[in-house]
Design an enzyme around this catalytic site. Structure first.
Site, short mmCIF file in Angstrom:
data_model
loop_
_atom_site.label_atom_id
_atom_site.label_comp_id
_atom_site.label_asym_id
_atom_site.label_seq_id
_atom_site.Cartn_x
_atom_site.Cartn_y
_atom_site.Cartn_z
N SER A 22 0.83 -1.21 0.00
CA SER A 22 0.00 0.00 0.00
C SER A 22 0.86 1.26 0.00
O SER A 22 0.36 2.36 0.11
CB SER A 22 -0.93 0.00 1.22
N ASN A 109 -2.13 -2.91 12.96
CA ASN A 109 -3.59 -2.72 12.89
C ASN A 109 -4.05 -1.50 13.68
O ASN A 109 -4.88 -0.72 13.20
CB ASN A 109 -4.31 -3.97 13.39
N THR A 154 -39.62 25.92 -10.63
CA THR A 154 -39.87 24.54 -10.23
C THR A 154 -40.03 23.79 -11.54
O THR A 154 -40.54 24.37 -12.52
CB THR A 154 -41.13 24.36 -9.37
N HIS A 155 -39.56 22.56 -11.60
CA HIS A 155 -39.56 21.78 -12.85
C HIS A 155 -38.80 22.52 -13.96
O HIS A 155 -39.10 22.33 -15.14
CB HIS A 155 -40.98 21.47 -13.32
N SER A 276 -12.91 27.15 -27.20
CA SER A 276 -12.99 25.96 -28.02
C SER A 276 -11.89 26.04 -29.08
O SER A 276 -11.53 27.13 -29.53
CB SER A 276 -14.37 25.91 -28.70
N LYS A 282 -16.82 30.54 -28.66
CA LYS A 282 -17.19 29.80 -27.46
C LYS A 282 -16.45 30.24 -26.20
O LYS A 282 -15.28 30.56 -26.23
CB LYS A 282 -16.90 28.29 -27.66
N ASN A 284 -16.56 28.42 -22.50
CA ASN A 284 -17.19 27.25 -21.86
C ASN A 284 -17.00 27.22 -20.35
O ASN A 284 -15.93 27.57 -19.86
CB ASN A 284 -16.61 25.97 -22.46
N GLN A 321 -7.41 -2.20 3.83
CA GLN A 321 -6.35 -1.40 3.21
C GLN A 321 -6.95 -0.55 2.08
O GLN A 321 -6.38 0.47 1.71
CB GLN A 321 -5.26 -2.34 2.68
N LYS A 324 -8.06 3.59 2.14
CA LYS A 324 -7.27 4.81 1.95
C LYS A 324 -7.45 5.44 0.58
O LYS A 324 -7.70 6.65 0.48
CB LYS A 324 -5.79 4.52 2.24
N1 ARG Z 1 -1.18 -1.55 4.98
C1 ARG Z 1 -2.13 -2.03 5.90
C2 ARG Z 1 -3.46 -1.27 5.76
O1 ARG Z 1 -3.45 -0.26 5.15
C3 ARG Z 1 -1.62 -1.85 7.29
C4 ARG Z 1 -2.14 -2.82 8.27
C5 ARG Z 1 -1.55 -4.15 8.00
N2 ARG Z 1 -1.93 -5.13 8.95
C6 ARG Z 1 -1.88 -6.39 8.69
N3 ARG Z 1 -2.21 -7.21 9.63
N4 ARG Z 1 -1.55 -6.87 7.52
O2 ARG Z 1 -4.48 -1.70 6.21
#
Ligand code: ARG
Length: 467
Positions: A22, A109, A154-155, A276, A282, A284, A321, A324
């Site tokens: 990641s 974690n 409206t509409h 354009s 134009k 835009n 994961q 993110k």
């Molecule tokens: N890269 C992981 C995430 O974004 C970090 C946590 C990883 N934990 C694990 N037990 N593999 O969730």
């Protein structure tokens, strides 16, 4: 460096490593990861879980990594599994054994749950500031155009007369609600999960409150399983963002309509429109269109998060994961959109004469004509019918209610007299709509002031409790 090599006999397959990694998207949390580790190491030292000197060495090592990352002296290794692995690996290569002690009483974690919270709290602040700026621009413009009569729809059919200031304040109210949603989300996000461990807490005598205090959190999570597996704060923020984007998208849609030749209620500044390559005439509204288009991404990000979470058993699962990229994209999208949108609205040229012209057509004073008859004693339903017949007559004989001769009015109902023209004048129709929350210029000025004051108060309260 792998953190989990002990029970394995082989290196991880290269493509699997890329798939599993990641780092390409979580490296943006490097600063938060290091800040979290510094707080953890400080607390470990204070509690005597690791040596004081070692804690100090770790802290200095982490500070060195942070400053080398920001100066560019240290590059993030793209083959690392994630930002946590990278920082710990770098620390260990700099410090040796001391570095290896940092992860005592911690798991990736709870570490990742912490980093994301720290990072998103800052994103909330950034977006909060931008949304407040937008509300302020709208209040200023609303005051300026409190008397600009325009058709309300409206509409998408001309319905009743309003003022442009009133229309802008409708968006002001939406963005104010977005602000309060953000503040609320941040409050719930503002608890420290460190100490939850992998899932079951830890046997070490941690002082969790101290770590939370060092990191500026208002509190701690109270269940270790929930601490590592809760992503409500991501879903909530993504939801706030999706709603704010929907507001921006509706506004964009109107801006696109308003700057068309069919409406011509506004003209966008040249700095915020594009041309354009083939049609020289134009101009835009690309920014507004992009904002409208990007709303799809924000809604998609929310859907991604909700769907990713819905089937997960407790506690941590690697699926998480995926949180993110979705939440970062949602934050980036709203941030970018607001960065372009606010100055675009601030600099747009408003064309009140064209609004007025549009308001003069389409019989938007028909309700006021009916109300005139009600004022003379006719029940509203009868007044409505008489006015409907008048409108039909006008359409057939190309009159407006303003230009229709009094004798025709009187042929439809004897209650009509000369004062009907005054009663249906657009200014009168708008000025009369003084009911609380109505579009009269007077109201708009009052409401613009109130909204501005409330926003400033909300901002002050937000920064007072900013964790
Ligand atoms: N890269 C992981 C995430 O974004 C970090 C946590 C990883 N934990 C694990 N037990 N593999 O969730």
């Amino acid at each position: 460096m792998k953190l989990w090599t002990g029970r394995f006999h082989k290196e991880l397959d290269k493509t699997t490593n890329d798939f599993n990694s990641s780092i390409s998207f979580d490296s943006r949390m490097a600063k938060e990861d290091i800040e979290g580790s510094i707080a953890h190491a400080t607390m470990l030292g204070e509690c005597g879980i690791i040596d004081k000197e070692e804690s100090q060495k770790i802290i200095e090592g982490l500070e060195g990594i942070l400053s080398d990352l920001s100066s560019g002296a240290l590059q993030i290794d793209p083959s690392a599994e994630d930002i946590h692995t990278f920082v710990e690996g770098e620390l260990t290569s700099r410090l040796g054994d001391a570095g290896k002690r940092l992860h005592t009483a911690r798991s990736r974690n709870d570490q990742v749950a912490l980093d994301v919270r720290l990072y998103l709290k800052k994103q909330c602040d950034l977006l909060y500031g931008q949304l407040s700026d937008l509300v302020k621009v709208l209040c200023k413009k609303a005051e300026e155009y409190s008397g600009a009569v325009m058709p309300g729809y409206t509409h998408l059919q001309r319905a009743q007369p309003i003022t442009f200031g009133h229309h802008l304040l409708a968006y002001g109210e939406m963005f104010k609600r977005d602000l309060s949603r953000l503040a609320d989300t941040k409050k719930r996000m503002d608890v420290c999960p460190l100490g939850s461990g992998a899932l079951a807490g830890t046997t070490y005598p941690l002082n969790r409150l101290r770590t939370a205090e060092l990191l500026g959190f208002s509190g701690v999570t109270h269940n270790s399983l929930d601490g590592v597996s809760d992503r409500d704060f991501c879903m909530e923020l993504a939801s706030d963002i999706a709603i704010a984007m929907v507001h921006l998208s509706r506004f964009s849609e109107e801006i696109i309509l308003w700057c068309s030749w069919e409406f011509k209620f506004i003209e966008l500044d040249d700095a915020f429109s594009t041309g354009s390559s083939i049609m020289p005439q134009k101009k835009n509204p690309d920014i507004a269109e992009l904002v409208r288009g990007k709303t799809g991404r924000a809604i998609g990000d929310l859907t991604t998060l909700l769907t990713m979470m819905k089937g997960l058993p407790l506690a941590y699962n690697k699926d998480m994961q995926e949180d993110k990229e979705a939440i970062f994209d949602a934050c980036d999208t709203l941030h970018m959109c607001l960065t372009a949108f606010i100055p675009m609205v601030d600099t747009m040229r408003v064309l009140p004469e064209n609004m007025r012209k549009a308001a003069a057509g389409g019989f938007i004073n028909a309700t006021d004509c009916a109300d005139y008859l009600v004022g003379k004693g006719l029940p509203f339903r009868d007044a409505y019918k008489v006015t409907g017949a008048l409108v039909a007559y006008c359409i057939e004989h190309t009159y407006t209610l303003e230009s229709l001769p009094l004798e025709i009015y009187r042929q439809h109902h004897e209650l009509f007299s000369e004062d009907v023209y005054e009663a249906i004048s657009l200014e009168r129709c708008v000025n009369g709509r003084k009911v609380l929350g109505g579009p009269s210029p007077e109201n708009v000025r009052t409401e613009a002031k109130r909204l501005l004051q409330e926003t400033e108060k909300m901002e002050a309260a937000y920064s007072a409790c900013a964790g």
